[in-house]
Scaffold this motif. Structure first.
Motif, PDB file in Angstrom:
ATOM      1  N   SER A 129       0.746  -1.080   0.172  1.00  0.00           N
ATOM      2  CA  SER A 129       0.275   0.210   0.424  1.00  0.00           C
ATOM      3  C   SER A 129       1.382   1.184  -0.188  1.00  0.00           C
ATOM      4  CB  SER A 129      -0.819  -0.257   1.577  1.00  0.00           C
ATOM      5  OG  SER A 129       0.140  -0.381   2.388  1.00  0.00           O
ATOM      6  N   ALA A 130       1.805   1.687   0.514  1.00  0.00           N
ATOM      7  CA  ALA A 130       2.411   2.325   0.764  1.00  0.00           C
ATOM      8  C   ALA A 130       3.073   3.020  -0.863  1.00  0.00           C
ATOM      9  CB  ALA A 130       4.500   2.610   1.898  1.00  0.00           C
ATOM     10  N   ALA A 131       3.952   1.741  -1.848  1.00  0.00           N
ATOM     11  CA  ALA A 131       4.230   2.297  -2.911  1.00  0.00           C
ATOM     12  C   ALA A 131       3.091   2.608  -3.918  1.00  0.00           C
ATOM     13  CB  ALA A 131       5.250   1.017  -3.800  1.00  0.00           C
ATOM     14  N   LEU A 132       2.205   1.414  -3.524  1.00  0.00           N
ATOM     15  CA  LEU A 132       0.838   2.735  -4.319  1.00  0.00           C
ATOM     16  C   LEU A 132       0.023   4.114  -3.727  1.00  0.00           C
ATOM     17  CD1 LEU A 132      -1.611  -1.013  -4.209  1.00  0.00           C
ATOM     18  CD2 LEU A 132       0.610  -0.282  -5.911  1.00  0.00           C
ATOM     19  N   ILE A 133       0.064   4.429  -2.750  1.00  0.00           N
ATOM     20  CA  ILE A 133       0.601   5.579  -2.470  1.00  0.00           C
ATOM     21  C   ILE A 133       1.243   6.699  -3.204  1.00  0.00           C
ATOM     22  CG2 ILE A 133       0.057   7.537  -0.320  1.00  0.00           C
ATOM     23  CD1 ILE A 133      -1.255   5.062   0.792  1.00  0.00           C
ATOM     24  N   GLY A 134       2.572   6.332  -2.846  1.00  0.00           N
ATOM     25  CA  GLY A 134       3.549   6.762  -2.567  1.00  0.00           C
ATOM     26  C   GLY A 134       4.242   6.678  -4.084  1.00  0.00           C
ATOM     27  N   GLY A 135       3.285   5.996  -5.229  1.00  0.00           N
ATOM     28  CA  GLY A 135       3.252   6.285  -6.349  1.00  0.00           C
ATOM     29  C   GLY A 135       1.839   7.677  -7.632  1.00  0.00           C
ATOM     30  N   SER A 136       1.175   7.259  -6.962  1.00  0.00           N
ATOM     31  CA  SER A 136       0.182   7.680  -6.901  1.00  0.00           C
ATOM     32  C   SER A 136       0.405   9.121  -7.139  1.00  0.00           C
ATOM     33  CB  SER A 136      -1.255   7.502  -6.071  1.00  0.00           C
ATOM     34  OG  SER A 136      -1.512   6.736  -6.135  1.00  0.00           O
ATOM     35  N   LEU A 137       1.285   9.777  -5.505  1.00  0.00           N
ATOM     36  CA  LEU A 137       1.694  10.950  -5.811  1.00  0.00           C
ATOM     37  C   LEU A 137       2.665  11.141  -6.479  1.00  0.00           C
ATOM     38  CD1 LEU A 137       2.061  11.060  -1.764  1.00  0.00           C
ATOM     39  CD2 LEU A 137       0.535  12.742  -3.019  1.00  0.00           C
ATOM     40  N   VAL A 138       3.469  10.516  -7.184  1.00  0.00           N
ATOM     41  CA  VAL A 138       4.156  11.095  -8.219  1.00  0.00           C
ATOM     42  C   VAL A 138       3.792  10.493  -9.610  1.00  0.00           C
ATOM     43  CG1 VAL A 138       6.637  10.000  -9.349  1.00  0.00           C
ATOM     44  CG2 VAL A 138       6.471  10.193  -6.885  1.00  0.00           C
ATOM     45  N   LEU A 139       3.102  10.226 -10.062  1.00  0.00           N
ATOM     46  CA  LEU A 139       2.585  10.293 -10.828  1.00  0.00           C
ATOM     47  C   LEU A 139       1.154  12.043 -10.824  1.00  0.00           C
ATOM     48  CD1 LEU A 139       1.390   8.844 -13.781  1.00  0.00           C
ATOM     49  CD2 LEU A 139       0.084   7.643 -11.748  1.00  0.00           C
ATOM     50  N   ALA A 140       0.726  12.157  -9.542  1.00  0.00           N
ATOM     51  CA  ALA A 140      -0.057  12.510  -9.749  1.00  0.00           C
ATOM     52  C   ALA A 140       0.488  14.359 -10.406  1.00  0.00           C
ATOM     53  CB  ALA A 140      -1.082  13.586  -8.375  1.00  0.00           C
ATOM     54  N   ALA A 141       1.876  14.212  -9.528  1.00  0.00           N
ATOM     55  CA  ALA A 141       2.804  15.370  -9.849  1.00  0.00           C
ATOM     56  C   ALA A 141       3.208  15.561 -10.764  1.00  0.00           C
ATOM     57  CB  ALA A 141       3.715  15.461  -8.804  1.00  0.00           C
ATOM     58  N   LEU A 142       3.772  14.842 -11.400  1.00  0.00           N
ATOM     59  CA  LEU A 142       4.118  14.730 -12.832  1.00  0.00           C
ATOM     60  C   LEU A 142       2.517  15.193 -14.084  1.00  0.00           C
ATOM     61  CD1 LEU A 142       5.756  11.517 -13.033  1.00  0.00           C
ATOM     62  CD2 LEU A 142       7.067  13.800 -13.242  1.00  0.00           C
ATOM     63  N   ILE A 143       1.481  14.709 -13.464  1.00  0.00           N
ATOM     64  CA  ILE A 143       0.386  15.383 -14.535  1.00  0.00           C
ATOM     65  C   ILE A 143       0.040  16.564 -14.305  1.00  0.00           C
ATOM     66  CG2 ILE A 143      -2.045  14.233 -14.964  1.00  0.00           C
ATOM     67  CD1 ILE A 143      -1.336  11.718 -14.963  1.00  0.00           C
ATOM     68  N   ALA A 144       0.470  16.698 -13.374  1.00  0.00           N
ATOM     69  CA  ALA A 144      -0.336  18.416 -13.089  1.00  0.00           C
ATOM     70  C   ALA A 144       0.512  19.187 -13.289  1.00  0.00           C
ATOM     71  CB  ALA A 144      -0.373  18.899 -10.873  1.00  0.00           C
ATOM     72  N   ASN A 145       2.375  19.136 -13.067  1.00  0.00           N
ATOM     73  CA  ASN A 145       3.343  19.703 -13.501  1.00  0.00           C
ATOM     74  C   ASN A 145       3.157  20.243 -15.135  1.00  0.00           C
ATOM     75  OD1 ASN A 145       6.249  21.597 -13.533  1.00  0.00           O
ATOM     76  ND2 ASN A 145       5.877  20.189 -15.103  1.00  0.00           N
ATOM     77  N   GLU A 146       2.611  19.309 -15.875  1.00  0.00           N
ATOM     78  CA  GLU A 146       2.370  19.467 -17.295  1.00  0.00           C
ATOM     79  C   GLU A 146       1.248  19.417 -17.932  1.00  0.00           C
ATOM     80  OE1 GLU A 146       5.078  18.957 -19.545  1.00  0.00           O
ATOM     81  OE2 GLU A 146       6.077  17.663 -17.967  1.00  0.00           O
ATOM     82  N   ALA A 147      -0.016  19.573 -17.110  1.00  0.00           N
ATOM     83  CA  ALA A 147      -1.628  19.692 -17.262  1.00  0.00           C
ATOM     84  C   ALA A 147      -1.235  21.313 -16.991  1.00  0.00           C
ATOM     85  CB  ALA A 147      -2.110  18.967 -16.478  1.00  0.00           C
ATOM     86  N   LEU A 148      -0.787  21.959 -16.614  1.00  0.00           N
ATOM     87  CA  LEU A 148      -0.293  23.815 -15.716  1.00  0.00           C
ATOM     88  C   LEU A 148      -0.067  23.768 -16.613  1.00  0.00           C
ATOM     89  CD1 LEU A 148      -1.154  23.691 -12.166  1.00  0.00           C
ATOM     90  CD2 LEU A 148      -2.976  23.454 -13.767  1.00  0.00           C
ATOM     91  N   ALA A 149       1.220  24.010 -17.303  1.00  0.00           N
ATOM     92  CA  ALA A 149       2.433  24.030 -18.446  1.00  0.00           C
ATOM     93  C   ALA A 149       1.910  25.218 -19.462  1.00  0.00           C
ATOM     94  CB  ALA A 149       3.481  23.298 -19.150  1.00  0.00           C
ATOM     95  N   PRO A 150       2.302  26.080 -19.942  1.00  0.00           N
ATOM     96  CA  PRO A 150       1.581  26.964 -21.096  1.00  0.00           C
ATOM     97  C   PRO A 150       1.488  25.977 -21.961  1.00  0.00           C
ATOM     98  CG  PRO A 150       2.642  27.878 -19.456  1.00  0.00           C
ATOM     99  CD  PRO A 150       2.927  27.026 -19.336  1.00  0.00           C
ATOM    100  N   PRO A 151       0.775  25.908 -23.470  1.00  0.00           N
ATOM    101  CA  PRO A 151       0.833  25.626 -24.385  1.00  0.00           C
ATOM    102  C   PRO A 151       2.173  24.943 -25.329  1.00  0.00           C
ATOM    103  CG  PRO A 151      -1.541  25.819 -24.067  1.00  0.00           C
ATOM    104  CD  PRO A 151      -0.285  26.950 -22.962  1.00  0.00           C
ATOM    105  N   SER A 152       2.719  26.859 -25.541  1.00  0.00           N
ATOM    106  CA  SER A 152       3.925  27.012 -25.980  1.00  0.00           C
ATOM    107  C   SER A 152       5.568  26.689 -24.385  1.00  0.00           C
ATOM    108  CB  SER A 152       3.555  27.831 -26.418  1.00  0.00           C
ATOM    109  OG  SER A 152       3.781  28.725 -25.154  1.00  0.00           O
ATOM    110  N   VAL A 153       5.543  25.897 -24.132  1.00  0.00           N
ATOM    111  CA  VAL A 153       6.967  26.436 -23.294  1.00  0.00           C
ATOM    112  C   VAL A 153       7.805  25.453 -24.086  1.00  0.00           C
ATOM    113  CG1 VAL A 153       7.776  24.763 -21.096  1.00  0.00           C
ATOM    114  CG2 VAL A 153       5.466  25.724 -20.884  1.00  0.00           C
ATOM    115  N   LYS A 154       9.085  26.377 -23.971  1.00  0.00           N
ATOM    116  CA  LYS A 154       9.862  25.988 -24.506  1.00  0.00           C
ATOM    117  C   LYS A 154      11.391  26.575 -23.621  1.00  0.00           C
ATOM    118  CE  LYS A 154       9.633  24.822 -28.821  1.00  0.00           C
ATOM    119  NZ  LYS A 154       9.074  23.995 -29.186  1.00  0.00           N
ATOM    120  N   PRO A 155      12.202  25.200 -24.087  1.00  0.00           N
ATOM    121  CA  PRO A 155      13.381  26.431 -23.017  1.00  0.00           C
ATOM    122  C   PRO A 155      13.769  27.365 -22.861  1.00  0.00           C
ATOM    123  CG  PRO A 155      14.184  24.054 -23.700  1.00  0.00           C
ATOM    124  CD  PRO A 155      12.558  24.933 -24.469  1.00  0.00           C
TER     125      PRO A 155
END
Length: 301
Positions: free
Chosen positions: A269-295
């Motif tokens: 259960s700890a790995a599943l909960i922690g993994g969900s946090l990692v996945l949520a963080a990655l999805i949120a970071n990309e979902a909130l990025a402006p469409p034209s993000v560039k370096p």
């Protein structure tokens, strides 16, 4: 390449990187340092073949220059420090320590590249790091020497991503100077593989791997290291270094899932909960990025 395409390709890179754990579970005799030696050796052979086709005899000339060798040393540390750390401390200590990579990369990018890091990415780094700590928190402990060695992985990764991006952006900024205005950083991966192979051979001797193990280690050398690392070098020209490091956190999550699906290792259960946090963080970071993000372009010194 669009930002979305680059993100998807980086996730493919992490997918290939994440195969190491589940593949090594099926080895018969090779262990520890020998795994790293053979993996680096097959990595080097694959890179000689791939880069040889791409560059021909120019490959050996491209293996010169301070930037290429600096990146090569970073790759070598990334290839080897993980296995050395595992021999000194617990897997949990190593993985939690490696989760510092996005934080170090964001700091290095801010200090050395003067690259602003969006607030959403800082939050994503914190949440992803907390998720990995949650996954393995109950297993923490043991000698600290391994943690010190494991720190070499995120520090080398942060240095490498920032170096690759600086070189790549410098090449684009001086495109008028011709194709030789920036060094080709692909051979740096080959340098790293050769350095790792040389460092591991004395520690791995005598070699125990049979034909079955060599087949699996050959797969790791080609598809878990050579191909994804070359892609990562290319993506350093498209994505900010801190975003590459953050997306790389998916490797831990995917590695746990593959071990569950194909090696019968239930994550708990700890790995599943922690993994969900990692996945949520990655999805949120990309979902909130402006469409034209560039370096962000480097400021002139």
């Amino acid at each position: 390449m669009t930002h979305r395409s680059a993100v998807l390709l980086m996730l493919l890179v992490t997918l290939m990187w994440s195969s190491a754990g589940v593949v090594t579970r099926h080895l018969d005799a090779a262990r520890g340092f020998e795994i790293t030696f053979w993996r680096s050796a097959f990595n080097a052979l694959a890179l000689v073949a791939i880069l040889g086709v791409m560059q021909g005899r120019a490959l050996w000339g491209a293996m010169r220059g301070a930037a290429v060798w600096a990146s090569g040393v970073c790759w070598a540390v990334m290839f080897t420090a993980f296995m050395v750390a595992l021999s000194l401390t617990t897997v949990a200590n190593v993985l939690v320590t490696m989760s510092l990579s996005p934080l170090f990369t964001a700091i290095f990018a801010r200090v050395f590249l003067r690259q602003p890091v969006p607030a959403r990415t800082w939050w994503a780094i914190v949440v992803a790091g907390a998720g990995i700590a949650w996954m393995f928190g109950g297993q923490l402990g043991g000698p600290l020497a391994g943690v010190v060695v494991a720190l070499g992985v995120p520090l080398a990764a942060a240095s490498n991503w920032c170096l690759l991006q600086k070189v790549g952006q410098g090449g684009r900024g001086h495109a008028a100077a011709g194709p030789s205005s920036a060094p080709d950083m692909l051979p740096a991966v080959l340098i790293g593989a050769l350095l790792s192979m040389a460092a591991m051979l004395p520690l791995a001797w005598p070699l125990q791997a049979g034909a079955h193990d060599l087949g699996l280690l050959g797969f790791l050398g080609v598809f878990q290291l050579a191909v994804p690392c070359l892609l990562a070098v290319r993506l350093a020209r498209e994505l900010p270094s801190h975003e590459i490091a953050l997306l790389g956190q998916a490797e831990t999550l995917l590695g746990v899932l593959w071990a569950w699906a194909f090696a019968g290792e239930h994550p708990g259960s700890a790995a599943l909960i922690g993994g969900s946090l990692v996945l949520a963080a990655l999805i949120a970071n990309e979902a909130l990025a402006p469409p034209s993000v560039k370096p962000v372009p480097l400021k002139n010194a």
